[in-house]
Design an enzyme around this catalytic site. Sequence first.
Site, PDB file in Angstrom:
ATOM      1  N   ASP A 175     -17.149   5.363  14.528  1.00 41.49           N
ATOM      2  CA  ASP A 175     -15.801   5.521  13.358  1.00 41.49           C
ATOM      3  C   ASP A 175     -15.053   4.347  13.083  1.00 41.49           C
ATOM      4  O   ASP A 175     -14.292   3.776  13.964  1.00 41.49           O
ATOM      5  CB  ASP A 175     -14.804   6.504  14.233  1.00 41.49           C
ATOM      6  CG  ASP A 175     -13.519   7.017  13.098  1.00 41.49           C
ATOM      7  OD1 ASP A 175     -12.997   6.238  12.256  1.00 41.49           O
ATOM      8  OD2 ASP A 175     -12.498   7.932  13.247  1.00 41.49           O
ATOM      9  N   VAL A 231      -5.516   0.383   3.557  1.00 44.31           N
ATOM     10  CA  VAL A 231      -6.080  -1.255   3.141  1.00 44.31           C
ATOM     11  C   VAL A 231      -6.681  -1.211   2.111  1.00 44.31           C
ATOM     12  O   VAL A 231      -6.852  -2.241   1.520  1.00 44.31           O
ATOM     13  CB  VAL A 231      -5.695  -1.799   4.370  1.00 44.31           C
ATOM     14  CG1 VAL A 231      -6.490  -2.840   4.085  1.00 44.31           C
ATOM     15  CG2 VAL A 231      -4.439  -1.927   5.291  1.00 44.31           C
ATOM     16  N   GLU A 282       0.891  -0.991   0.125  1.00 45.53           N
ATOM     17  CA  GLU A 282      -0.089   0.333  -0.114  1.00 45.53           C
ATOM     18  C   GLU A 282       0.896   0.812   0.225  1.00 45.53           C
ATOM     19  O   GLU A 282       2.253   1.083   0.025  1.00 45.53           O
ATOM     20  CB  GLU A 282      -1.411   0.621   1.000  1.00 45.53           C
ATOM     21  CG  GLU A 282      -0.311  -0.070   2.814  1.00 45.53           C
ATOM     22  CD  GLU A 282      -0.756   0.369   3.403  1.00 45.53           C
ATOM     23  OE1 GLU A 282      -1.298   1.694   3.321  1.00 45.53           O
ATOM     24  OE2 GLU A 282      -1.131   0.416   4.625  1.00 45.53           O
ATOM     25  N   LYS A 330      -5.101  11.187   1.384  1.00 48.44           N
ATOM     26  CA  LYS A 330      -5.210   9.129   1.781  1.00 48.44           C
ATOM     27  C   LYS A 330      -6.283   8.820   0.924  1.00 48.44           C
ATOM     28  O   LYS A 330      -7.781   9.770   0.953  1.00 48.44           O
ATOM     29  CB  LYS A 330      -5.405   9.895   3.021  1.00 48.44           C
ATOM     30  CG  LYS A 330      -6.442   7.953   4.005  1.00 48.44           C
ATOM     31  CD  LYS A 330      -5.616   8.827   5.753  1.00 48.44           C
ATOM     32  CE  LYS A 330      -6.607   7.080   6.047  1.00 48.44           C
ATOM     33  NZ  LYS A 330      -6.671   7.483   7.157  1.00 48.44           N
ATOM     34  N   LYS A 365      -3.089  -1.365  15.730  1.00 41.84           N
ATOM     35  CA  LYS A 365      -2.935  -0.822  16.764  1.00 41.84           C
ATOM     36  C   LYS A 365      -3.863  -0.413  18.268  1.00 41.84           C
ATOM     37  O   LYS A 365      -5.082  -1.017  17.464  1.00 41.84           O
ATOM     38  CB  LYS A 365      -2.821   1.052  16.316  1.00 41.84           C
ATOM     39  CG  LYS A 365      -1.031   0.616  15.159  1.00 41.84           C
ATOM     40  CD  LYS A 365      -0.826   2.239  15.454  1.00 41.84           C
ATOM     41  CE  LYS A 365       0.925   2.421  14.879  1.00 41.84           C
ATOM     42  NZ  LYS A 365       0.673   3.101  13.787  1.00 41.84           N
ATOM     43  N   SER A 398     -13.551   2.000  10.216  1.00 44.42           N
ATOM     44  CA  SER A 398     -12.652   1.924   9.377  1.00 44.42           C
ATOM     45  C   SER A 398     -12.950   1.479   8.163  1.00 44.42           C
ATOM     46  O   SER A 398     -13.466   0.291   8.038  1.00 44.42           O
ATOM     47  CB  SER A 398     -11.303   1.298   9.100  1.00 44.42           C
ATOM     48  OG  SER A 398     -10.820   1.230   8.229  1.00 44.42           O
ATOM     49  N   ALA A 399     -13.098   1.659   6.521  1.00 45.74           N
ATOM     50  CA  ALA A 399     -13.655   0.962   5.782  1.00 45.74           C
ATOM     51  C   ALA A 399     -13.219  -0.236   5.076  1.00 45.74           C
ATOM     52  O   ALA A 399     -13.312  -1.289   4.343  1.00 45.74           O
ATOM     53  CB  ALA A 399     -13.435   2.070   3.934  1.00 45.74           C
ATOM     54  N   ASP A 400     -11.195  -0.329   6.099  1.00 48.61           N
ATOM     55  CA  ASP A 400     -10.130  -1.559   5.658  1.00 48.61           C
ATOM     56  C   ASP A 400     -11.691  -2.236   5.876  1.00 48.61           C
ATOM     57  O   ASP A 400     -11.753  -3.537   5.223  1.00 48.61           O
ATOM     58  CB  ASP A 400      -9.608  -1.604   6.655  1.00 48.61           C
ATOM     59  CG  ASP A 400      -8.737  -0.611   6.363  1.00 48.61           C
ATOM     60  OD1 ASP A 400      -8.464   0.199   5.503  1.00 48.61           O
ATOM     61  OD2 ASP A 400      -7.909  -0.260   7.227  1.00 48.61           O
TER      62      ASP A 400
END
Length: 288
Positions: free
Chosen positions: A122, A92, A11, A72, A143, A124-126
């Site tokens: 919130d 990602v 990435e 981003k 993390k 992540s779109a991951d």
Amino acid sequence: MSQPTATVALESTVISHGLPYPDNLALARAMESVVRAGGAEPRTIGILGGELIAGLSNAQIEYLATAPNVRKVSRRDLPIVAARKLDGATTVATTMWIAHRHGIQVFATGGIGGVHRGDGTDISADLPELAQTPVIVVCAGAKAILDLPATLEYLETHGVTVVGYGTDEFPAFYSRGSGLPVDVRCDQAAEVAALWQVKRALGLPGGLLVTVPVPPEAEIPAGVIEPAIARAVAEAEAQGLRSAQVTPFLLGRLAELTGAASVRCNVALLKNNARAAAAIALALQAET
Ligand code: PSU
Ligand code: MN
């Protein structure tokens, strides 16, 4: 789906937003070298002038490592950067999506996004990408800036199998363990390849999350990293940061608060993941 060469996607958000220059450039080059040394072909993914590229040249990688304000790009941003012919670093989620469109099945990264602490909206779109796009994502877990139990719950709900590569515990990026179990442990690349082939043969959609603990010598113990995380998360909340700003802010603050140790740890685990991904890509090729 067979591919002529064992290939590993990499990435570019980690290059533009995850690490400071010049560590980011050195790291991008090192990951490609590690994949090649493992017998596979690296393809670093990014967006230049609106073009989705799987296999950036050295000069293009250097550009993404040094240009200020590279966007981003998450999934929702893809039509914007493509239509406006902008440059972008892929997360990602978008790296998976572009990799799949190029027939690449294995992708090595550092940590995935997840459900944030405090603000459980919130996400992540991951995570939804892992639920729908068929790519094996090799990472060091997520993390502890994130809510790890909530992140694993999301993955379970959406049918994403979480593999521990040589571990029974979900790794927490800087730390080798989180106290949370993975769904299955695989000690060999061939076991991961077999799981993947079976998942595809069953017609199950989505990816596979392969988690690899950071090498022991580069680990930052939870007791050291946790106070820094708590402080960074509190600062992000106090500043009212939202959406895509949150993760880069937290990563930047952690690097400042923990100094060189966090960058050293980050680099070590990224190379380690690239090595594991190359082995998995080779095993996959042997099976097809
Ligand atoms: N976690 C890390 N390092 C990173 C990222 C996440 O430890 O560089 C990057 C990845 O590109 C990931 C993105 O896809 O941040 C997630 O951003 P968000 O939380 O805004 O979805
Ligand atoms: Mn987010």
